[in-house]
Design a protein around this motif. Structure first.
Motif, PDB file in Angstrom:
ATOM      1  N   PRO A  22       0.785  -1.236   0.000  1.00 60.39           N
ATOM      2  CA  PRO A  22       0.000   0.000   0.000  1.00 60.39           C
ATOM      3  C   PRO A  22       0.823   1.297   0.000  1.00 60.39           C
ATOM      4  O   PRO A  22       0.512   2.217  -0.765  1.00 60.39           O
ATOM      5  CB  PRO A  22      -0.847  -0.108   1.275  1.00 60.39           C
ATOM      6  CG  PRO A  22      -0.892  -1.564   1.588  1.00 60.39           C
ATOM      7  CD  PRO A  22       0.404  -2.136   1.111  1.00 60.39           C
ATOM      8  N   ARG A  26       0.919   3.991  -3.122  1.00 56.39           N
ATOM      9  CA  ARG A  26       0.514   5.394  -2.933  1.00 56.39           C
ATOM     10  C   ARG A  26       1.605   6.351  -3.413  1.00 56.39           C
ATOM     11  O   ARG A  26       1.333   7.417  -3.939  1.00 56.39           O
ATOM     12  CB  ARG A  26       0.207   5.628  -1.443  1.00 56.39           C
ATOM     13  CG  ARG A  26      -0.408   6.954  -1.102  1.00 56.39           C
ATOM     14  CD  ARG A  26      -0.428   7.175   0.413  1.00 56.39           C
ATOM     15  NE  ARG A  26       0.705   6.546   1.103  1.00 56.39           N
ATOM     16  CZ  ARG A  26       1.958   6.995   1.053  1.00 56.39           C
ATOM     17  NH1 ARG A  26       2.246   8.081   0.369  1.00 56.39           N
ATOM     18  NH2 ARG A  26       2.918   6.355   1.694  1.00 56.39           N
ATOM     19  N   ASP A  53      -2.246   0.839  -7.985  1.00 60.23           N
ATOM     20  CA  ASP A  53      -3.628   1.094  -7.631  1.00 60.23           C
ATOM     21  C   ASP A  53      -3.663   1.507  -6.163  1.00 60.23           C
ATOM     22  O   ASP A  53      -3.466   0.680  -5.273  1.00 60.23           O
ATOM     23  CB  ASP A  53      -4.458  -0.181  -7.869  1.00 60.23           C
ATOM     24  CG  ASP A  53      -5.948   0.040  -7.666  1.00 60.23           C
ATOM     25  OD1 ASP A  53      -6.310   0.836  -6.765  1.00 60.23           O
ATOM     26  OD2 ASP A  53      -6.737  -0.587  -8.388  1.00 60.23           O
ATOM     27  N   THR A  54      -3.902   2.783  -5.914  1.00 56.52           N
ATOM     28  CA  THR A  54      -3.851   3.272  -4.534  1.00 56.52           C
ATOM     29  C   THR A  54      -5.013   2.732  -3.705  1.00 56.52           C
ATOM     30  O   THR A  54      -4.883   2.559  -2.500  1.00 56.52           O
ATOM     31  CB  THR A  54      -3.848   4.814  -4.478  1.00 56.52           C
ATOM     32  OG1 THR A  54      -4.706   5.299  -5.499  1.00 56.52           O
ATOM     33  CG2 THR A  54      -2.479   5.364  -4.681  1.00 56.52           C
ATOM     34  N   GLU A  55      -6.162   2.464  -4.356  1.00 51.21           N
ATOM     35  CA  GLU A  55      -7.311   1.962  -3.591  1.00 51.21           C
ATOM     36  C   GLU A  55      -7.096   0.522  -3.136  1.00 51.21           C
ATOM     37  O   GLU A  55      -7.355   0.181  -1.987  1.00 51.21           O
ATOM     38  CB  GLU A  55      -8.582   2.070  -4.420  1.00 51.21           C
ATOM     39  CG  GLU A  55      -9.244   3.423  -4.252  1.00 51.21           C
ATOM     40  CD  GLU A  55     -10.419   3.623  -5.166  1.00 51.21           C
ATOM     41  OE1 GLU A  55     -11.117   2.634  -5.457  1.00 51.21           O
ATOM     42  OE2 GLU A  55     -10.620   4.763  -5.601  1.00 51.21           O
ATOM     43  N   LEU A  56      -6.613  -0.312  -4.048  1.00 50.10           N
ATOM     44  CA  LEU A  56      -6.328  -1.702  -3.676  1.00 50.10           C
ATOM     45  C   LEU A  56      -5.008  -1.827  -2.918  1.00 50.10           C
ATOM     46  O   LEU A  56      -4.751  -2.823  -2.261  1.00 50.10           O
ATOM     47  CB  LEU A  56      -6.253  -2.582  -4.931  1.00 50.10           C
ATOM     48  CG  LEU A  56      -7.550  -2.934  -5.643  1.00 50.10           C
ATOM     49  CD1 LEU A  56      -7.256  -3.709  -6.920  1.00 50.10           C
ATOM     50  CD2 LEU A  56      -8.452  -3.763  -4.729  1.00 50.10           C
TER      51      LEU A  56
END
Lengths: 286, 475
Positions: A22, A26, A53-56
């Motif tokens: 993560p 980010r 993918d910052t959300e996943l």
């Protein structure tokens, strides 16, 4: 430890990992790379980030199993862990709204890592022309993703089984001839391909950026393994790059330096093929 | 009063040791250490302490050895130095503490380094720690240390002792910085480093690998979003210098950093199935004559090369390496080409085949005070080799500078600090090679400790922390 949450095979030698990281996801920007070490005693391998993918909280890496370490990597599947993942590293690509069109050329290994750049150029409002090169039709991947962010999209295959028959440079030459307003070309792929692209764009005097994935050890500006000669000066791909002006790269030196360890690599592969102790231990360790 | 000669410290036989990566120096036994410690004059006004960059109470710890109270000796040592087993091995004592020893004026100085190592090794072997229960300030203060090398470790250790909540961020996959990737295990065994790190961990310091600060988090982020009250930058030496010689791009030419990293970090002794290539041929020429050059050439010997050579443009007397290192290299069969200046690296089919050298003679002293080497006309000759390792120093690492607004660097890219080791960004401190350029382990530790004092002042923690010692480390 970093978990592989998706493993996708593109071809017998090309595969994708989506890795849970993560903080790294980010911080990642187009053009940056990571260093991967899958096990104790393993090599540190530089890989350009193919997506994030910052959300996943994941990053995507596309890998070609061409050597000892990448063959070992191919055996790691969904749910497996890699020991070390360091990044993002390198200076992010300088992506702005350009006056003219932008051409993105990705060949072989370079198709995936040019994707975040394409997307970023498009998001910044550029007119984008993508040229993807593969050896043959069955090796093609991500054409849908590329089309989504490309105003013009070309595929070249070496054997002519899809799109233009020939190399990306054939298409690039044609695109530059038809579009005198191209203001930037970005090329990522094998060194020979990037050099060939630089030769084409030189004729048209178009600014050309290449991403140099040289042999690295630490990847953070300490050892100097990644050194390249740019405009007569020693530069380090890990902290001064990986993006450089294609016209300034000493391509001959780079090509020779990329072959520095061919003998050692051959030996490691022979050992791998014989299912030697190293491989056994690797499998036991999971 | 009779003056006994210095007690000789046992070493591995040169013929044997070039075949292994084990510690060259075997270290004093208890008896030998007590015998050497007995030579100490226990000066009322000890000069040796003034020669120590971290001001260890040297007569104090030596008294502990004399009296057979090694725990006391260790406690005194670690009040000033959290990693004595490391410093006892790698400090240049002959120009520091030992150079000030009164006995050295007419006789041989006390072997302070070897005694420090003895006590450090004893603590490692017996698992002795400074303190068992980490002590924490309330309300908590949090400090991030960037880099787990000597500067970072010294800073982390002192802050933890003062009750600060410390997290060390390391970019590589293992901790210790230059102690791990730079110094070969025959000079500093990896398990000694790990034992010393474990002791610092037991003080409550947290260690996080695979974090390149400046990239995954920036320093402003750490201060503003991650609740760190202060940050210490100890990122160490940076990129290798090259000589701009013709042929430097040939395959077979490596920097000392690359060579040592490939061996020490990527092919550590005792780890099986390492496949990172080292790229060492049969005839190795190392350019330079500092400690790093000696580490490279002696490492090459242990990899089984036919010829391991040092090429240096000045003379032996001017070589910056420690005398002990030069001496060890000579004993092990390294060939030295002094007063030989490399002018070109020769190659065939893209690979190194030799070095073109020019003989030099010594002229008048230059700005460094050393006699300037002057080329001798028509004295060029070719030295056959297939590997060239360039060990002529390093430049600064640019990552932190690139990503920390307001951080002032000097013209060489090193970080500017004030008398408290604070940079131009409030709350951000720095020390070690990233401030001074390449120096020694102990100078970096001195800077780390000074920064720790600066950070404590900055955080408003002036009071001395409680300093109880507990030897029961089984808990």
């Amino acid at each position: 430890m970093f978990q592989i949450i998706r493993h996708e095979e593109f071809s017998p030698i090309t595969f994708l990992w989506e890795v849970l990281a993560p903080d790294l996801a980010r911080a990642a920007r187009p053009g940056q790379f990571v260093m991967v070490r899958i096990r104790e005693g393993g090599e540190r391998i530089p890989l350009t980030i193919a997506d994030y993918d910052t959300e996943l909280g994941t990053i995507t890496l596309v890998i070609q199993a061409v050597g000892r370490s990448s063959r070992e990597m191919q055996e790691l599947k969904e749910g497996d862990y890699i020991l070390d993942l360091l990044g993002p590293l390198g200076i992010p690509s300088d992506i702005k709204k350009k006056e003219g069109r932008v051409v993105l050329v990705g060949g072989g290994l370079g198709v995936a890592p040019i994707f975040p750049q394409l997307r970023e150029y498009k998001m910044k409002g550029n007119h984008t022309i993508s040229i993807m090169g593969f050896r043959s039709r069955d090796l093609i991947f991500w054409s849908d993703r590329f089309m989504q962010y490309s105003d013009e999209f070309h595929i070249a295959t070496d054997d002519g089984s899809f799109g233009t028959k020939g190399f990306v440079t054939t298409v690039l030459d044609d695109v530059l001839q038809r579009n005198p307003d191209v203001s930037e070309v970005v090329a990522i792929g094998p060194v020979v391909m990037m050099k060939a692209c630089a030769d084409v764009t030189k004729k048209y005097d178009v600014k050309t950026i290449v991403s140099l994935n040289t042999i690295m050890v630490d990847g953070i500006g300490m050892c100097g393994s990644c050194r390249v000669t740019i405009g007569g000066e020693v530069k380090f791909a890990c902290v001064d790059g990986p993006d450089f002006d294609a016209q300034k790269v000493d391509w001959d030196e780079l090509m020779a330096r990329q072959r520095r360890f061919v003998d050692e690599e051959k030996h490691a592969m022979e050992c791998f093929g014989k299912d030697c102790h190293a491989r056994k231990k690797f499998e036991e360790g999971g | 009063m009779a003056f006994e000669p210095r007690v000789k410290c046992p070493e591995q036989d040169p013929k044997e040791r070039v075949k292994n990566f084990d510690d060259v120096v075997l270290g004093y036994t208890v008896e030998l250490a007590r015998e050497e410690a007995a030579r100490c004059l226990q000066c009322k006004n000890p000069q040796c302490v003034l020669g120590c960059p971290v001001s260890i109470d040297i007569p104090g710890f030596i008294a502990g050895i004399r009296e057979g109270d090694l725990e006391q000796a260790y406690t005194i040592l670690t009040e000033s130095n959290p990693i004595p087993a490391v410093c006892g091995r790698v400090c240049p004592q002959e120009i520091q503490c030992e150079s000030k020893c009164i006995l050295g004026i007419k006789h041989q100085p006390i072997a302070i380094g070897k005694l420090e190592r003895f006590v450090g090794d004893w603590a490692v072997k017996n698992n002795i720690c400074v303190r068992e229960e980490p002590y924490k300030l309330r309300p908590p203060k949090r400090v991030a240390i960037i880099g787990s090398g000597p500067a970072g470790l010294a800073c982390a250790g002192d802050l933890a002792l003062a009750g600060v909540d410390v997290t060390v961020f390391e970019a590589l996959h293992t901790f210790g910085g230059v102690l791990k990737y730079g110094i070969p295990s025959f000079r500093l065994p990896k398990d000694i480093i790990d034992s010393e790190l474990e002791k610092i961990r037991k003080l409550g310091v947290k260690f996080t690998a695979n974090h390149a600060i400046g990239r995954i988090f920036t320093i402003p982020q750490m201060l503003e979003e991650m609740d760190f009250d202060a940050v210490f930058i100890g990122t160490g030496a940076g990129l290798p210098r090259f000589l701009n010689l013709k042929g430097e791009g040939l395959n077979g030419v490596q920097s000392a950093n690359e060579f040592l990293t490939r061996v020490n970090l990527m092919n550590p002794p005792g780890v099986k199935d390492c496949f990172t290539p080292i790229g060492c041929g049969k005839k190795v020429a190392v350019i330079g004559a500092g400690n790093v050059a000696m580490d490279c050439v002696r490492t090459a010997l242990r990899l089984g090369v036919e010829e391991a050579m040092i090429v240096y443009r000045r003379s032996r007397e001017q070589a910056p390496a420690r005398l002990e290192e030069l001496h060890h290299a000579e004993e092990e069969g390294v060939k030295f080409h002094f007063l030989s200046n490399p002018i070109e690296i020769l190659g065939k089919d893209g690979r190194v085949t030799g070095l073109r050298l020019q003989r030099m003679e010594l002229g008048e002293p230059d700005s460094s005070g050393r006699r300037r080497p002057i080329p001798i006309e028509g004295s060029e000759f070719v030295l056959e080799c297939d590997t060239v390792i360039i060990a002529v120093g390093t430049k600064s690492n640019p990552i932190i500078g690139q990503t920390t607004p307001g951080l002032e660097l000097n013209e060489w890219g090193y970080i500017e600090v004030d008398e408290n080791q604070m940079t131009t960004v409030p709350g951000v401190f720095a020390g070690g090679d990233i401030v001074t350029g390449s120096a020694t382990v102990i100078l970096a530790m001195g800077a780390g400790k000074k920064a720790a004092r600066g950070i404590l002042r900055y955080l408003g923690i002036e009071k001395e922390p409680p300093n109880e010692c507990d030897d029961d480390m089984d808990a």
